[in-house]
Design a protein around this motif. Structure first.
Motif, PDB file in Angstrom:
ATOM      1  N   GLY A  34       0.805  -1.220   0.000  1.00  8.43           N
ATOM      2  CA  GLY A  34       0.000   0.000   0.000  1.00  8.43           C
ATOM      3  C   GLY A  34       0.836   1.267   0.000  1.00  8.43           C
ATOM      4  O   GLY A  34       0.429   2.284   0.565  1.00  8.43           O
ATOM      5  N   MET A  35       2.011   1.216  -0.627  1.00  6.60           N
ATOM      6  CA  MET A  35       2.883   2.397  -0.680  1.00  6.60           C
ATOM      7  C   MET A  35       2.500   3.252  -1.881  1.00  6.60           C
ATOM      8  O   MET A  35       2.489   2.755  -3.011  1.00  6.60           O
ATOM      9  CB  MET A  35       4.355   1.975  -0.766  1.00  6.60           C
ATOM     10  CG  MET A  35       4.841   1.226   0.457  1.00  6.60           C
ATOM     11  SD  MET A  35       6.524   0.558   0.259  1.00  6.60           S
ATOM     12  CE  MET A  35       7.492   2.061   0.396  1.00  6.60           C
ATOM     13  N   PRO A  36       2.177   4.522  -1.653  1.00  5.82           N
ATOM     14  CA  PRO A  36       1.743   5.394  -2.749  1.00  5.82           C
ATOM     15  C   PRO A  36       2.783   5.470  -3.862  1.00  5.82           C
ATOM     16  O   PRO A  36       3.966   5.686  -3.609  1.00  5.82           O
ATOM     17  CB  PRO A  36       1.576   6.768  -2.067  1.00  5.82           C
ATOM     18  CG  PRO A  36       1.388   6.452  -0.620  1.00  5.82           C
ATOM     19  CD  PRO A  36       2.192   5.227  -0.364  1.00  5.82           C
ATOM     20  N   GLY A  37       2.326   5.250  -5.091  1.00  3.70           N
ATOM     21  CA  GLY A  37       3.195   5.389  -6.245  1.00  3.70           C
ATOM     22  C   GLY A  37       4.230   4.302  -6.405  1.00  3.70           C
ATOM     23  O   GLY A  37       5.146   4.426  -7.226  1.00  3.70           O
ATOM     24  N   MET A  38       4.105   3.208  -5.645  1.00  7.70           N
ATOM     25  CA  MET A  38       5.113   2.146  -5.732  1.00  7.70           C
ATOM     26  C   MET A  38       4.456   0.786  -5.563  1.00  7.70           C
ATOM     27  O   MET A  38       3.649   0.578  -4.653  1.00  7.70           O
ATOM     28  CB  MET A  38       6.174   2.347  -4.646  1.00  7.70           C
ATOM     29  CG  MET A  38       7.315   1.352  -4.716  1.00  7.70           C
ATOM     30  SD  MET A  38       8.546   1.655  -3.422  1.00  7.70           S
ATOM     31  CE  MET A  38       9.773   0.424  -3.831  1.00  7.70           C
ATOM     32  N   ASN A  39       4.805  -0.148  -6.426  1.00  8.24           N
ATOM     33  CA  ASN A  39       4.303  -1.508  -6.346  1.00  8.24           C
ATOM     34  C   ASN A  39       5.284  -2.323  -5.503  1.00  8.24           C
ATOM     35  O   ASN A  39       6.374  -2.641  -5.965  1.00  8.24           O
ATOM     36  CB  ASN A  39       4.175  -2.082  -7.759  1.00  8.24           C
ATOM     37  CG  ASN A  39       3.386  -3.380  -7.783  1.00  8.24           C
ATOM     38  OD1 ASN A  39       2.831  -3.805  -6.770  1.00  8.24           O
ATOM     39  ND2 ASN A  39       3.339  -4.014  -8.931  1.00  8.24           N
ATOM     40  N   TYR A  40       4.899  -2.625  -4.267  1.00  2.00           N
ATOM     41  CA  TYR A  40       5.794  -3.304  -3.326  1.00  2.00           C
ATOM     42  C   TYR A  40       4.979  -4.345  -2.572  1.00  2.00           C
ATOM     43  O   TYR A  40       3.929  -4.035  -1.993  1.00  2.00           O
ATOM     44  CB  TYR A  40       6.399  -2.289  -2.353  1.00  2.00           C
ATOM     45  CG  TYR A  40       7.595  -2.793  -1.559  1.00  2.00           C
ATOM     46  CD1 TYR A  40       8.886  -2.662  -2.062  1.00  2.00           C
ATOM     47  CD2 TYR A  40       7.437  -3.383  -0.306  1.00  2.00           C
ATOM     48  CE1 TYR A  40       9.995  -3.109  -1.342  1.00  2.00           C
ATOM     49  CE2 TYR A  40       8.529  -3.841   0.422  1.00  2.00           C
ATOM     50  CZ  TYR A  40       9.806  -3.699  -0.101  1.00  2.00           C
ATOM     51  OH  TYR A  40      10.894  -4.137   0.612  1.00  2.00           O
ATOM     52  N   THR A  41       5.467  -5.593  -2.565  1.00  5.19           N
ATOM     53  CA  THR A  41       4.767  -6.697  -1.915  1.00  5.19           C
ATOM     54  C   THR A  41       5.498  -7.099  -0.644  1.00  5.19           C
ATOM     55  O   THR A  41       6.726  -7.218  -0.641  1.00  5.19           O
ATOM     56  CB  THR A  41       4.681  -7.905  -2.870  1.00  5.19           C
ATOM     57  OG1 THR A  41       3.908  -7.545  -4.015  1.00  5.19           O
ATOM     58  CG2 THR A  41       4.034  -9.105  -2.192  1.00  5.19           C
ATOM     59  N   LEU A  42       4.735  -7.295   0.424  1.00  3.43           N
ATOM     60  CA  LEU A  42       5.293  -7.750   1.699  1.00  3.43           C
ATOM     61  C   LEU A  42       5.117  -9.261   1.824  1.00  3.43           C
ATOM     62  O   LEU A  42       4.017  -9.779   1.603  1.00  3.43           O
ATOM     63  CB  LEU A  42       4.591  -7.052   2.863  1.00  3.43           C
ATOM     64  CG  LEU A  42       4.758  -5.537   2.947  1.00  3.43           C
ATOM     65  CD1 LEU A  42       3.842  -4.965   4.022  1.00  3.43           C
ATOM     66  CD2 LEU A  42       6.204  -5.156   3.216  1.00  3.43           C
ATOM     67  N   LEU A  43       6.181  -9.959   2.179  1.00  6.94           N
ATOM     68  CA  LEU A  43       6.158 -11.402   2.386  1.00  6.94           C
ATOM     69  C   LEU A  43       6.281 -11.689   3.880  1.00  6.94           C
ATOM     70  O   LEU A  43       7.158 -11.144   4.541  1.00  6.94           O
ATOM     71  CB  LEU A  43       7.319 -12.059   1.629  1.00  6.94           C
ATOM     72  CG  LEU A  43       7.329 -11.829   0.113  1.00  6.94           C
ATOM     73  CD1 LEU A  43       8.638 -12.330  -0.499  1.00  6.94           C
ATOM     74  CD2 LEU A  43       6.142 -12.504  -0.549  1.00  6.94           C
TER      75      LEU A  43
END
Length: 253
Positions: A34-43
């Motif tokens: 849910g980082m604005p402007g960034m596609n980031y996945t938490l594992l």
């Protein structure tokens, strides 16, 4: 916390494929950060967030930088540690900057070119996992440009101390290192056939043979293993389907 590995990040060419692969192999769950402007996945392993997943920065492949795992090491002061690292012969590739509401970081390499990150989080750190808990990273291994100078560098920077040293014959000495008295990894001078120094991270799984089967079925290339190591654990090393090196460790076959 100073000198402790606290986060791991995979930069890859296909986030969705990498997410599915590591969920299957290691048993992690995944969600968008849910980082604005960034596609980031938490594992995550259970309730513990362990690692992040992101697309490789633009231009990285053009610079012949392959997909890779990056380890984040906690420091008391990122700017001070980055300056000390540079003074000791390391290189700061991304100057210290803030991640809003998360912390401050810098991307660096040691004097021989092995990459890692410096990090200081905002607020209190989350509860730590047991080092060998399933889904955690149980071991950190450096294929160093030169063992003696590399150990001196990391010891000055993070306060790591020598634990056992194992004579590997023609391969040289494998030096186990400790943080606050707890062995957390090993380092050795890289073999001649290894072109560049690098950090390798071992993900904990329950049984090595079944995990190797899952990894190979998912498209990974097995480089080494299964091999028993001192203490009775079993390890294997791979290249994932997108080209990133990783390793697995388990208490049994």
């Amino acid at each position: 916390m100073h000198g402790k590995f606290v986060w791991y990040e995979l930069m890859t060419t296909d986030m969705k494929a990498a997410e599915a692969f590591y969920k299957d192999i290691v048993g992690w769950s995944a969600r968008d950060a849910g980082m604005p402007g960034m596609n980031y996945t938490l594992l995550s392993a259970g309730d513990h967030q362990v690692a992040g997943l992101m697309t490789m920065p633009e231009g990285a492949l053009d610079m012949q930088i392959p997909p890779a795992w990056l380890g984040y090491i906690a420091v008391d002061d990122v700017d001070e540690s980055a300056a000390k690292l540079a003074a000791e012969g390391g290189t700061v590739h991304r100057a210290p900057e803030d991640i809003p509401n998360i912390g401050r970081f810098a991307i660096v390499t040691d004097p021989h070119g092995a990459a890692f990150a410096l990090f200081r989080g905002d607020g209190e750190p989350p509860p730590a996992m047991e080092q060998m808990a399933a889904g955690n990273i149980g071991w950190h291994e450096l294929m160093a440009g030169d063992l003696d100078t590399a150990f001196s560098f990391y010891s000055k920077l993070f306060g790591w101390t020598k634990d056992q040293a194992m004579d590997m014959g023609e391969m040289g000495v494998y030096q186990i290192f400790a943080h606050n008295g707890q062995p957390i990894g090993g380092m050795m001078t890289r073999p001649r056939e290894v072109p560049n120094p690098f950090w390798l991270y071992y993900f904990n799984v329950e049984a090595i043979d079944a995990a190797i089967d899952r990894a190979q079925s998912g498209g990974a290339k097995l480089l080494m293993g299964p091999m028993e190591v001192p203490g009775g654990a079993w390890i294997a090393q791979f290249i994932d389907p997108q080209g990133a090196l990783f390793a697995l460790v388990a208490p049994k076959r």
